[in-house]
Design a protein around this motif. Sequence first.
Motif, PDB file in Angstrom:
ATOM      1  N   SER A 288       3.072  -2.927  -3.677  1.00 60.81           N
ATOM      2  CA  SER A 288       3.609  -4.233  -4.072  1.00 60.81           C
ATOM      3  C   SER A 288       4.988  -4.117  -4.736  1.00 60.81           C
ATOM      4  O   SER A 288       5.545  -5.121  -5.180  1.00 60.81           O
ATOM      5  CB  SER A 288       2.642  -4.931  -5.039  1.00 60.81           C
ATOM      6  N   SER A 312      -6.639  -6.245  -5.887  1.00 53.78           N
ATOM      7  CA  SER A 312      -5.786  -6.901  -4.897  1.00 53.78           C
ATOM      8  C   SER A 312      -4.338  -6.875  -5.348  1.00 53.78           C
ATOM      9  O   SER A 312      -4.027  -6.779  -6.539  1.00 53.78           O
ATOM     10  CB  SER A 312      -6.239  -8.349  -4.678  1.00 53.78           C
ATOM     11  N   ASN A 314      -0.114  -8.271  -3.835  1.00 52.19           N
ATOM     12  CA  ASN A 314       0.620  -9.140  -2.903  1.00 52.19           C
ATOM     13  C   ASN A 314       1.753  -8.370  -2.246  1.00 52.19           C
ATOM     14  O   ASN A 314       2.832  -8.898  -2.028  1.00 52.19           O
ATOM     15  CB  ASN A 314       1.163 -10.373  -3.640  1.00 52.19           C
ATOM     16  N   THR A 368       1.559  -9.796   3.144  1.00 56.02           N
ATOM     17  CA  THR A 368       0.968 -10.681   2.124  1.00 56.02           C
ATOM     18  C   THR A 368       0.058  -9.949   1.149  1.00 56.02           C
ATOM     19  O   THR A 368      -0.478 -10.556   0.237  1.00 56.02           O
ATOM     20  CB  THR A 368       0.178 -11.821   2.781  1.00 56.02           C
ATOM     21  N   GLY A 369      -0.145  -8.656   1.341  1.00 61.88           N
ATOM     22  CA  GLY A 369      -0.930  -7.891   0.390  1.00 61.88           C
ATOM     23  C   GLY A 369      -2.275  -7.433   0.928  1.00 61.88           C
ATOM     24  O   GLY A 369      -2.613  -7.656   2.097  1.00 61.88           O
TER      25      GLY A 369
END
Length: 382
Positions: A288, A312, A314, A368-369
């Motif tokens: 990221s 998670s 991004n 978008t991750g």
Amino acid sequence: MLGDLLDLNGLTPHGFCLSWRPELFWSMAVSDGVIAASYISISVAIAVYIVKRRDIYLRWVAMAFALFILLCAASHLSDLWTLWSPDYGIQAMVKAITALVSLLTAIALWPLIPHALSLPSAAQLATANTALGLEIVERRAAEASLRETELELRAANAELDSFAYAVSHDLRAPLRAMIGFSTALDEDHHETLDKEAQHYLAQIIRGGKHMGDLIDGLLHLSRATRGELQRTNVDVSALAASVRDMIKAAGTYPTATWNIEPGLTIWGDARLIELVMQNLLENAAKYSAKAADPTIRVYGQRDEDATTICVSDNGAGFDMAHADKLFAPFQRLHRQDEFPGIGIGLSTVGRIIQRHGGTISAEASIGTGATFMFSLPQSKMR
């Protein structure tokens, strides 16, 4: 009944002239007495069996049958009583009760015939017992074979660990020499070397460092698959915060927004779970780093059987068509010049989760991750 016991020789002032036949009287009396005693004995025997065997199938049917036989005994006793004292009211009442119980027993018996027929016979039970005995013998043999295989695997793992340690130790000495002399050569004679020589020297140093990273990764992978698991309640939120502080202190990646859900716990080996979180969070920070506003999130969920932890980001994400390569050693989904790495971290994570009896998966899309999710079983003591 009285027609057999008495002869009608003529009318008396009251209607009949009767003559007494004692041989028939005593025959009837003895017969009714023996039958009644036998019925009572049978009903008592059934009652004793019912009391002793609490697990009898269709217990109430046996009780109803014992009551029926007992009432049959009462019917014969009433006949015996009537021989001496012709009280036909008592006899009629006993016979009526016996008839009612007999009728109810007969009505209840017929629907039970299919159930009784479905019960296995003695021969079928013997066959089933023989088959069960053979299955037990086979299962014990399989368990013995499995224990032997387990011992062989442990011996093989120990030998592999020794080999990995020996190889890493033997490789590190010449590798350190190669990197050390190459670095010294670059520092002492950098200006006297032409551009091509400087480039070659830089490649040697870079390749040596990469090989050192590979050796470290192999050792981590080896450690993740050996030793007994020491399971406790692990504070995943605290582990994530510790790794976050370490990443921030290193300053390797841009400052990201971190969202760590408080109170996350999981049942596992604290040392290995820390290695899992370290690999997943370092990957999240790395992939990221090029996002406009890097965001890393740690959260979880719990159900009756397992606890799931999610990490998670991004960042760059990846193509899910290649997701099957994520947890294989030395497999990478990005070029080295984009995101450096050796392809060992996720493989180590996968081995650790597998040893815990858990599962791990990932969801992502390019640009978008990605989200990595691992689930471990709940503690049996909960």
